[in-house]
Design an enzyme around this catalytic site. Structure first.
Site, PDB file in Angstrom:
ATOM      1  N   GLY A   9       0.849  -1.190   0.000  1.00  0.00           N
ATOM      2  CA  GLY A   9       0.000   0.000   0.000  1.00  0.00           C
ATOM      3  C   GLY A   9       0.884   1.239   0.000  1.00  0.00           C
ATOM      4  N   ASN A 104       2.384   0.792  12.675  1.00  0.00           N
ATOM      5  CA  ASN A 104       1.882   1.474  13.870  1.00  0.00           C
ATOM      6  C   ASN A 104       1.125   0.491  14.754  1.00  0.00           C
ATOM      7  OD1 ASN A 104       2.810   4.071  13.372  1.00  0.00           O
ATOM      8  ND2 ASN A 104       1.012   4.611  12.149  1.00  0.00           N
ATOM      9  N   LYS A 186       5.429   6.276  19.810  1.00  0.00           N
ATOM     10  CA  LYS A 186       4.620   6.545  18.618  1.00  0.00           C
ATOM     11  C   LYS A 186       3.160   6.185  18.893  1.00  0.00           C
ATOM     12  CE  LYS A 186       4.529   6.977  13.843  1.00  0.00           C
ATOM     13  NZ  LYS A 186       4.549   6.128  12.654  1.00  0.00           N
ATOM     14  N   ASN A 254      -2.320  17.467   7.972  1.00  0.00           N
ATOM     15  CA  ASN A 254      -2.548  16.046   7.637  1.00  0.00           C
ATOM     16  C   ASN A 254      -3.908  15.554   8.114  1.00  0.00           C
ATOM     17  OD1 ASN A 254       0.087  16.204   6.902  1.00  0.00           O
ATOM     18  ND2 ASN A 254       0.732  14.370   8.006  1.00  0.00           N
ATOM     19  N   GLU A 269      -7.146   0.675  12.372  1.00  0.00           N
ATOM     20  CA  GLU A 269      -6.239  -0.053  13.273  1.00  0.00           C
ATOM     21  C   GLU A 269      -6.609   0.205  14.746  1.00  0.00           C
ATOM     22  OE1 GLU A 269      -2.029  -0.543  11.128  1.00  0.00           O
ATOM     23  OE2 GLU A 269      -2.541   1.552  11.385  1.00  0.00           O
TER      24      GLU A 269
HETATM   25  P1  NAD Z   1      -2.325   0.676   3.230  1.00  0.00           P
HETATM   26  O1  NAD Z   1      -3.726   0.333   3.583  1.00  0.00           O
HETATM   27  O2  NAD Z   1      -2.063   1.755   2.237  1.00  0.00           O
HETATM   28  O3  NAD Z   1      -1.566  -0.643   2.693  1.00  0.00           O
HETATM   29  C1  NAD Z   1      -1.780  -1.917   3.204  1.00  0.00           C
HETATM   30  C2  NAD Z   1      -1.709  -2.899   2.027  1.00  0.00           C
HETATM   31  O4  NAD Z   1      -1.737  -4.221   2.545  1.00  0.00           O
HETATM   32  C3  NAD Z   1      -2.878  -2.781   1.052  1.00  0.00           C
HETATM   33  O5  NAD Z   1      -2.391  -2.544  -0.265  1.00  0.00           O
HETATM   34  C4  NAD Z   1      -3.583  -4.139   1.164  1.00  0.00           C
HETATM   35  O6  NAD Z   1      -4.138  -4.580  -0.070  1.00  0.00           O
HETATM   36  C5  NAD Z   1      -2.441  -5.028   1.608  1.00  0.00           C
HETATM   37  N1  NAD Z   1      -2.871  -6.275   2.253  1.00  0.00           N
HETATM   38  C6  NAD Z   1      -3.931  -6.503   3.074  1.00  0.00           C
HETATM   39  N2  NAD Z   1      -3.956  -7.793   3.460  1.00  0.00           N
HETATM   40  C7  NAD Z   1      -2.883  -8.397   2.898  1.00  0.00           C
HETATM   41  C8  NAD Z   1      -2.369  -9.731   2.916  1.00  0.00           C
HETATM   42  N3  NAD Z   1      -2.976 -10.695   3.605  1.00  0.00           N
HETATM   43  N4  NAD Z   1      -1.233  -9.982   2.222  1.00  0.00           N
HETATM   44  C9  NAD Z   1      -0.610  -9.020   1.506  1.00  0.00           C
HETATM   45  N5  NAD Z   1      -1.068  -7.740   1.428  1.00  0.00           N
HETATM   46  C10 NAD Z   1      -2.185  -7.433   2.113  1.00  0.00           C
HETATM   47  O7  NAD Z   1      -1.583   0.976   4.608  1.00  0.00           O
HETATM   48  P2  NAD Z   1      -0.345   1.963   4.878  1.00  0.00           P
HETATM   49  O8  NAD Z   1      -0.838   3.350   5.018  1.00  0.00           O
HETATM   50  O9  NAD Z   1       0.726   1.659   3.906  1.00  0.00           O
HETATM   51  O10 NAD Z   1       0.084   1.494   6.345  1.00  0.00           O
HETATM   52  C11 NAD Z   1       0.815   0.306   6.584  1.00  0.00           C
HETATM   53  C12 NAD Z   1       1.326   0.358   8.031  1.00  0.00           C
HETATM   54  O11 NAD Z   1       2.234   1.469   8.173  1.00  0.00           O
HETATM   55  C13 NAD Z   1       0.209   0.596   9.061  1.00  0.00           C
HETATM   56  O12 NAD Z   1       0.522  -0.060  10.262  1.00  0.00           O
HETATM   57  C14 NAD Z   1       0.259   2.113   9.274  1.00  0.00           C
HETATM   58  O13 NAD Z   1      -0.261   2.525  10.519  1.00  0.00           O
HETATM   59  C15 NAD Z   1       1.768   2.351   9.197  1.00  0.00           C
HETATM   60  N6  NAD Z   1       2.164   3.724   8.837  1.00  0.00           N
HETATM   61  C16 NAD Z   1       1.557   4.371   7.800  1.00  0.00           C
HETATM   62  C17 NAD Z   1       1.986   5.659   7.462  1.00  0.00           C
HETATM   63  C18 NAD Z   1       1.415   6.396   6.276  1.00  0.00           C
HETATM   64  O14 NAD Z   1       1.760   7.585   6.085  1.00  0.00           O
HETATM   65  N7  NAD Z   1       0.620   5.782   5.423  1.00  0.00           N
HETATM   66  C19 NAD Z   1       3.007   6.265   8.217  1.00  0.00           C
HETATM   67  C20 NAD Z   1       3.604   5.549   9.262  1.00  0.00           C
HETATM   68  C21 NAD Z   1       3.173   4.271   9.569  1.00  0.00           C
END
Ligand code: NAD
Length: 308
Positions: A9, A104, A186, A254, A269
């Site tokens: 993602g 997170n 965090k 944001n 989450e």
């Molecule tokens: P997202 O929803 O954009 O991406 C998650 C991806 O995982 C999706 O593409 C989904 O299709 C895939 N997925 C779901 N189930 C799956 C499986 N069984 N096998 C393989 N892929 C699967 O999420 P994100 O924003 O990239 O966040 C990911 C993590 O990073 C979270 O814990 C989030 O809190 C953390 N995070 C995000 C940000 C941000 O700016 N987006 C910043 C810091 C931390």
């Protein structure tokens, strides 16, 4: 290095893209077929302040077993999918594969450890921000530090090598001997910002424009701080409430990830953030009423759109 990113993602594409630019063999693994096909056909598009670039030397697949054993797995699914994703990717895990979580929330290490030996896990946090714009396309919304550490606090050669690997790909990284403290630090910020913004639909900075929202933030973080103290977690910041407010100001424009999840009718989450404080608190006989209310309100929102 041969690297798999589990969950391609917003963040998975960012780290996967940067590591591919650093000349590593990168495999993005996701269950989202159209997204995977688009990346394989057109490359991964990353937008940032300098414009848009396309990363071509990157592989994407919905079939983990096609990848073979890798040296490093970056887990970037949402915390609610960690165990399921790892279970599906068992075939790429070898004796010495490192599994790195920068997700997170609380509980990811335990979920990963239910599938692989704890000695294979390294944890940390990231202050980068990323948003998925379209199939195969992300915007690198904000740059920040990546913090890595062994769960037992030792500064090992493999964690130093990981730091070097990230550095070579332009990912600014430091090593910590207190990774659980870093994760909880965090967590405090997410506890104070995510659910309240998702319920009120305020941007992070706007939380401080409303006394009522600010009061909720303070109380949610104080409850989490009490739980952390009772668990013996060494927090990094001396005043988590002030630290959370500082992050609100720094990320004023944001929309929190939980607000984005709610807007897009996606599962949040919450169980791993405010819900985790309630769960850990109840084990220690600590009441966490503000976090319970925030958790329940988010769950009601999630259930409403599940019914739609
Ligand atoms: P997202 O929803 O954009 O991406 C998650 C991806 O995982 C999706 O593409 C989904 O299709 C895939 N997925 C779901 N189930 C799956 C499986 N069984 N096998 C393989 N892929 C699967 O999420 P994100 O924003 O990239 O966040 C990911 C993590 O990073 C979270 O814990 C989030 O809190 C953390 N995070 C995000 C940000 C941000 O700016 N987006 C910043 C810091 C931390």
């Amino acid at each position: 290095m041969k690297i798999a990113v589990l969950g391609a993602g917003a963040m998975g594409c960012l780290y996967g893209g940067l590591l591919a630019e650093g000349d590593n063999e990168v495999w993005l693994i996701d269950i989202w077929k159209e997204h995977v096909e688009k990346i394989n056909k057109e490359g991964l598009k990353i937008q940032d302040k300098c414009g848009e670039r396309i990363i071509k030397n990157i592989n994407a697949t919905i079939y983990p077993n096609k990848v073979g054993v890798v040296d490093l797995i970056l887990v970037f699914v949402k915390s609610s999918s960690t165990d399921k994703a790892l279970e599906g990717a068992k075939g790429i895990i070898g004796e010495n594969t490192i599994i790195l979580t920068l997700q997170n929330g609380l509980g990811n290490i335990e979920k990963i450890a239910s599938v692989v030996a704890e000695k294979n896990i390294i944890a940390g946090t990231t202050a980068h921000g990323s948003t998925l714009l379209d199939l195969g396309k992300i915007v690198h919304a904000g740059k920040g530090l990546t913090v890595l550490g062994e769960i037992n606090g030792k500064i090992t050669d493999r964690v130093k090598k990981l730091k070097e690997l990230f550095f070579e790909s332009g990912i600014e990284t430091i090593i910590t001997d207190n990774v659980l403290g870093v994760i909880w630090d965090k967590l405090m910020v997410n506890v104070g910002i995510n659910a309240i913004t998702a319920i009120t639909e305020l941007r992070n900075g706007e939380l401080l424009d409303f006394n009522e929202a600010e009061e909720l933030l303070e109380n949610a973080v104080r409850e989490a701080q009490e739980v952390a103290k009772a668990k013996g977690v060494r927090l990094i910041s001396e005043n988590p409430v002030d630290h959370t407010k500082k992050i609100c100001r720094l990320t004023a424009n944001n929309k929190s990830s939980m607000l984005q999840d709610i807007i897009n009718n996606r599962r949040t989450e919450i169980d791993m953030i405010n819900g985790a404080i309630v769960k850990e608190g109840s084990k220690l006989d600590i009441n966490t009423p503000i976090n319970l209310v925030l958790t329940n309100l988010i769950k009601i929102k999630e259930r409403r759109y599940e019914r739609m």
